[in-house]
Scaffold this active site. Structure first.
Site, mmCIF file in Angstrom:
data_model
loop_
_atom_site.group_PDB
_atom_site.id
_atom_site.type_symbol
_atom_site.label_atom_id
_atom_site.label_comp_id
_atom_site.label_asym_id
_atom_site.label_seq_id
_atom_site.Cartn_x
_atom_site.Cartn_y
_atom_site.Cartn_z
ATOM 1 C CG ASP A 39 -1.820 1.169 1.361
ATOM 2 O OD1 ASP A 39 -1.625 2.167 0.637
ATOM 3 O OD2 ASP A 39 -2.747 1.113 2.191
ATOM 4 C CB VAL A 40 1.881 3.665 -2.641
ATOM 5 C CG1 VAL A 40 2.339 2.606 -3.638
ATOM 6 C CG2 VAL A 40 0.526 4.256 -3.029
ATOM 7 C CG ASN B 94 0.223 3.842 -12.696
ATOM 8 O OD1 ASN B 94 -0.235 4.589 -13.558
ATOM 9 N ND2 ASN B 94 -0.390 2.724 -12.313
ATOM 10 C CE1 TYR C 181 -7.841 10.113 -10.011
ATOM 11 C CE2 TYR C 181 -8.427 11.977 -11.400
ATOM 12 C CZ TYR C 181 -7.768 10.775 -11.223
ATOM 13 O OH TYR C 181 -7.040 10.227 -12.262
ATOM 14 C CE LYS D 12 -4.268 11.110 -10.304
ATOM 15 N NZ LYS D 12 -3.126 10.168 -10.282
#
Length: 272
Positions: free
Chosen positions: A70-71, A97, A170, A174
């Site tokens: 889990d990043v 990614n 989101y 980003k």
């Protein structure tokens, strides 16, 4: 991948691709391997898909391992990098990614939904980039492998510049990735570490496309894309190979929009 079999600009290099078991991540991992790199296929769920991809890479004389992490968890990110270094001696390329969506209107979005997306999409990129930079600096530049000490590619989205109602978490994540990438590029360039971004547009992946299952939805999406086609994961993968290679050695702090011109919308409606 439509890449010549003898095109291997990443021969001998070692890469970690997060969220690599499906979609864009899988295409990037496969393209890096095809270009000569050894690849860590990171996944959080979907072990079967990750192992299938690894077998396909090995079947084409490549080298790949799979690693569950889990990043957004610092300990798991450190374990992933430690495993790569133990397995191959070092890491040369990181493709950040991994990402997710948990969509809701602003008034309905929970703090849990907000935090989860920020933790994975933004904090995860920070944690992985930090470990990559630490390893690059520990190892130093290896001229016979690359002109750069290391390469980091931050996967973002056209929604780092295009607002997206109903997706506040989101879009914010980003947008943050874009500024994180530029800041890291500025800080690390003196060490010959290159940091760049890729911002895909509409790509045929589970996170972005499969829900659009009617012709009307597809046609509506195409109207937003001046180039008038939906992107394929391989479109993004080819860009990643270029950014990871010495062919882009003088490129750092840049975002490559792989979007068919979506950020140019509304475009020109004339014929021709």
């Amino acid at each position: 991948m439509n890449i010549p079999n003898d095109y291997r600009p990443l021969t001998g290099q070692r890469a970690i691709v997060t969220g690599a078991n499906t979609g864009i991540g899988a295409a990037v991992a496969e393209a890096l391997a095809h270009a000569g790199a050894k690849v860590v296929i990171n996944y959080l769920s979907g072990l079967d898909q990750a192992e299938t991809l690894a077998r396909r890479i090995r079947g084409r004389d490549g080298d790949a391992i799979v690693f569950e992490a889990d990043v957004s968890r610092e300990d798991q990110v450190k374990a992933m990098f430690r495993t790569a270094v133990e397995h191959w001696g070092s890491v040369d390329i990181l493709v950040n990614n991994a990402g997710l969506q948990q969509d809701a209107a602003l008034v309905d979005m929970s703090l849990e939904q907000w935090n989860k997306v920020i933790e994975v999409n933004l904090t995860g990129q920070f944690l992985c980039a930090r470990e990559a930079a630490r390893e690059f600096l520990r190892r130093g530049r290896v001229p016979e492998l690359s002109r750069s000490t290391g390469k980091i590619i931050c996967m973002s989205s056209v929604h780092d510049v295009i607002p997206w109602a109903g997706h506040a978490n989101y879009a914010a994540s980003k947008g943050g990735v874009g500024m994180l990438m530029k800041t890291l590029a500025q800080e690390l360039a003196v060490h010959k570490i290159r940091v760049n971004g890729i911002s895909p547009g509409a790509i045929k992946t589970p996170i972005n496309y499969e829900a659009r299952d009617t012709q009307e939805e597809v046609e509506a999406l195409l109207k937003l894309i001046p180039y008038r086609r939906i992107g394929e994961p391989e479109d993004v993968a080819r860009a990643a190979v270029w950014l990871a290679s010495d062919e882009s050695d003088y490129v750092t702090g840049a975002t490559l929009y792989v979007d068919g011109g979506m950020t140019l919308y509304p475009g020109f409606e004339g014929g021709g």
